[in-house]
Design a protein around this motif. Structure first.
Motif, short mmCIF file in Angstrom:
data_model
loop_
_atom_site.label_atom_id
_atom_site.label_comp_id
_atom_site.label_asym_id
_atom_site.label_seq_id
_atom_site.Cartn_x
_atom_site.Cartn_y
_atom_site.Cartn_z
N ARG A 1 0.81 -1.21 0.00
CA ARG A 1 0.00 0.00 0.00
C ARG A 1 0.85 1.26 0.00
N ALA A 2 0.34 2.27 -0.67
CA ALA A 2 0.97 3.58 -0.68
C ALA A 2 -0.12 4.64 -0.54
N PRO A 3 0.21 5.83 -0.02
CA PRO A 3 -0.81 6.87 0.19
C PRO A 3 -1.47 7.31 -1.12
N LEU A 4 -2.67 7.85 -0.98
CA LEU A 4 -3.44 8.31 -2.13
C LEU A 4 -2.75 9.51 -2.78
N CYS A 5 -2.59 9.44 -4.10
CA CYS A 5 -2.06 10.55 -4.89
C CYS A 5 -2.57 10.38 -6.31
N ASP A 6 -2.26 11.32 -7.19
CA ASP A 6 -2.84 11.31 -8.52
C ASP A 6 -2.13 10.36 -9.48
N THR A 7 -0.84 10.14 -9.31
CA THR A 7 -0.08 9.29 -10.22
C THR A 7 0.45 8.05 -9.49
N VAL A 8 0.84 7.05 -10.27
CA VAL A 8 1.35 5.81 -9.68
C VAL A 8 2.56 6.13 -8.81
N PRO A 9 2.53 5.78 -7.52
CA PRO A 9 3.68 6.07 -6.64
C PRO A 9 4.95 5.37 -7.15
N GLY A 10 6.06 6.06 -6.99
CA GLY A 10 7.32 5.53 -7.49
C GLY A 10 7.69 4.19 -6.90
N GLU A 11 7.39 3.97 -5.59
CA GLU A 11 7.77 2.72 -4.96
C GLU A 11 6.97 1.54 -5.52
N VAL B 1 13.25 -8.98 -4.32
CA VAL B 1 14.57 -8.42 -4.03
C VAL B 1 14.44 -6.97 -3.59
N ARG B 2 13.60 -6.21 -4.26
CA ARG B 2 13.40 -4.81 -3.89
C ARG B 2 12.80 -4.68 -2.49
N ARG B 3 11.98 -5.67 -2.11
CA ARG B 3 11.35 -5.64 -0.79
C ARG B 3 12.25 -6.26 0.27
N ASP B 4 13.41 -6.75 -0.14
CA ASP B 4 14.39 -7.34 0.78
C ASP B 4 13.81 -8.56 1.49
N LEU B 5 13.05 -9.38 0.77
CA LEU B 5 12.49 -10.59 1.35
C LEU B 5 13.59 -11.64 1.54
N PRO B 6 13.46 -12.49 2.53
CA PRO B 6 14.50 -13.48 2.82
C PRO B 6 14.83 -14.35 1.60
N ASP B 7 16.11 -14.51 1.36
CA ASP B 7 16.64 -15.42 0.35
C ASP B 7 16.37 -14.96 -1.08
N SER B 8 15.75 -13.79 -1.27
CA SER B 8 15.38 -13.37 -2.62
C SER B 8 16.60 -13.04 -3.48
N VAL B 9 17.59 -12.37 -2.91
CA VAL B 9 18.78 -12.04 -3.68
C VAL B 9 19.51 -13.31 -4.08
N HIS B 10 19.61 -14.25 -3.16
CA HIS B 10 20.28 -15.52 -3.47
C HIS B 10 19.56 -16.25 -4.61
N ARG B 11 18.24 -16.31 -4.55
CA ARG B 11 17.49 -17.01 -5.59
C ARG B 11 17.63 -16.33 -6.95
N MET B 12 17.64 -14.99 -6.96
CA MET B 12 17.82 -14.29 -8.23
C MET B 12 19.23 -14.52 -8.77
N GLY C 1 21.42 -0.39 -1.38
CA GLY C 1 21.27 0.68 -2.35
C GLY C 1 21.85 0.31 -3.70
N ARG C 2 22.92 -0.44 -3.68
CA ARG C 2 23.56 -0.84 -4.93
C ARG C 2 22.66 -1.80 -5.71
N VAL C 3 22.06 -2.77 -5.04
CA VAL C 3 21.20 -3.73 -5.74
C VAL C 3 20.00 -3.05 -6.36
N THR C 4 19.36 -2.15 -5.62
CA THR C 4 18.21 -1.43 -6.16
C THR C 4 18.61 -0.61 -7.38
#
Length: 499
Positions: A84-94, A235-246, A329-332
């Protein structure tokens, strides 16, 4: 990062007669009427519905207690993570970032508008704790693109309370079925709206059953491309083991292009393989940091208190935190880069129009087995070379090279398993064990290097370096034990290699 919740729900057809009485179902002590809620949601997608094809939904919704932007990512049937992200007019960047591997350069446009009159009931236990929310939704759907139509229907939705037991939904469903209510034929409101207001969401094209050597290689490569795309949000959400699997998917894809050069033309695939090597290296910065930090922390926690002198815990924690912040920051940045998106496009193009060589049309058994045996022979040479060297830096480097070749041999055997059966499966398992042993050895090499650096910093700060020395000595012992195990394990790999 936007807020995330786990959503577990089930949808049912409704004939407009309302919600059956659910009192007493699975410990439901009370069914509380929460009134009518008006919801208005606009769903966004690319013109060719790339998000819908992946069962992703992105919407801007007003009304209700959770007005805002919602991205729903499938986890399992009936289970989705809602970001979820706050209400705004355009698609939130995140949220846009979380779908970038799917959308790439395409534009996200308003596709469907759903207006729902939601009659809400809360299912409570004897203590007043919420078990689930049940609602009867009267939905009006409108296609927002040219030539689109409209549709209307009523459905029942039951959503499990946060941290609730999913088995409770089984009990509710049993009561609903007894009352004549049947599960919905559509997995989501959006899917139903797309079907009833115009062009339905595109169904994934299922490749034919592999028959030729080329079919098998492309099937394995396609699975790795799909994994790279699907794992991007995790990976962007930093979920467990996601970087390893990618990273593993990246290495598998590269190994496939390198091993099966008799099947795919290397003049076309070599540039793609080079980019996969780059991506694996970039992902390795974060993954290696994670493994190394965990290894050192575990080793330190395992020491008797009498062997821990000085602020070792604090220094290690600060060191790990600084490395983590930099690596994340580097991975993102890598995932957002034009280079990464171009790599995904290259993989798509390669799979859509594969550069097949004559061997690709042949039966897979002979072609794939020959490629796997070639990798195994190279691995044999590297292991033999490493075992002949005395312990030290040269052997460490040789064992690291053998580890990389063992991974490639393992992935080659994996790709060949559907065609070659149990011999390839056995080789994959044995080389996986070999890779694990050599990986532990390499981790020890890196741990000793880090301990040397930490010790030097501690010494410069006037702190005791005794504990770092103890950990270093233990890592040396661990590496020696690994090297002692290697000959026996290697003999078992060779003995079981019948590909």
């Amino acid at each position: 990062m936007a807020d995330a919740t786990r959503e577990i729900e089930r949808k049912y057809e409704s004939d407009g007669s309302g919600l059956p009485d659910l009192t007493g179902v699975g410990g439901v002590a009370a069914v509380v009427d929460k009134g009518l809620v008006e919801l208005d949601a606009v769903y966004y997608d690319t013109a060719d519905q790339r998000l819908a094809a992946a069962s992703l939904t992105l919407r801007r919704r007003t009304g209700g207690s959770d007005a805002g932007w919602h991205l729903k990512i499938p986890v399992a049937p009936g289970v989705r993570d809602e970001i979820r992200a706050p209400l705004c007019d355009t698609v939130p960047g995140e949220l846009a970032a979380l779908v970038r591997s799917r959308v790439r350069d395409a534009e996200l446009i308003p596709l469907v508008r759903l207006r729902s009159a939601r009659d809400v009931r809360h299912l409570l236990d004897a203590h007043g704790t919420l078990l689930a929310e049940a609602s009867v939704d009267t939905v009006t759907a409108e296609r927002l693109t040219a030539g689109g139509g409209a549709a209307q229907w009523t459905e029942i939705e039951v959503e499990l309370a946060q941290d609730g037991d999913p088995a409770f939904l089984d009990k509710v469903e049993k009561r609903l079925r007894k009352a004549g209510v049947r599960p919905s034929g559509a997995p989501s409101k959006l899917a139903r709206a797309l079907e009833q207001t115009g062009t339905a969401r595109p169904e994934p094209v299922k490749p034919p059953e592999p028959k030729t050597a080329g079919d098998h290689v492309l099937a394995y490569l396609r699975a790795q491309r799909d994994a790279l795309v699907a794992l991007d949000p995790a990976v962007r959400r930093d979920l467990p083991d996601s970087v390893h699997r990618m990273r593993v998917a990246t290495r598998r894809a590269r190994s496939t292009l390198c091993t099966f050069r008799k099947v795919l033309d290397r003049t076309v695939t070599d540039p793609v393989a080079a980019e996969l090597k780059w991506l694996a290296g970039e992902l390795g910065v974060d993954r290696d940091r994670e493994v190394l930090s965990d290894r050192l922390a575990t080793a330190l926690d395992g020491l008797p208190p009498a062997l821990v002198t000085g602020p070792v815990h604090d220094r290690m924690a600060a060191w790990a935190s600084a490395r983590r912040s930099s690596a994340r920051g580097r991975v993102t940045g890598v995932l957002d880069s034009r280079r990464h998106l171009a790599l995904l496009d290259s993989l798509d193009a390669l799979l859509a129009d594969p550069p097949l060589r004559p061997a690709a049309a042949r039966k897979p058994q002979k072609v794939l087995a020959k490629a796997v045996r070639k990798d195994l022979a190279k691995l044999s040479g590297l292991v033999a070379q490493a075992l002949e060297l005395p312990p030290g830096k040269e052997r460490d480097l040789a064992l690291h090279e053998a580890r990389k070749k063992a991974k490639r041999t393992r992935y080659a055997a994996e790709a060949a398993t559907p065609a070659l059966g149990s011999p390839a499966r056995a080789l994959s398992a044995s080389t996986k064990a070999l890779t694990s042993l050599l990986g532990d050895h390499q981790d020890s090499v890196m741990a000793r290097r880090a301990l040397g650096e930490l010790s030097a910093v501690a010494h410069a700060a006037g702190e005791s370096t005794f504990t770092y020395g103890v950990l270093y000595a233990r890592e040396e012992q661990r590496a020696a034990g690994t090297e002692a195990e290697l000959p026996g394990l290697w003999d078992s790999v060779r003995g079981g290699a019948e590909v």
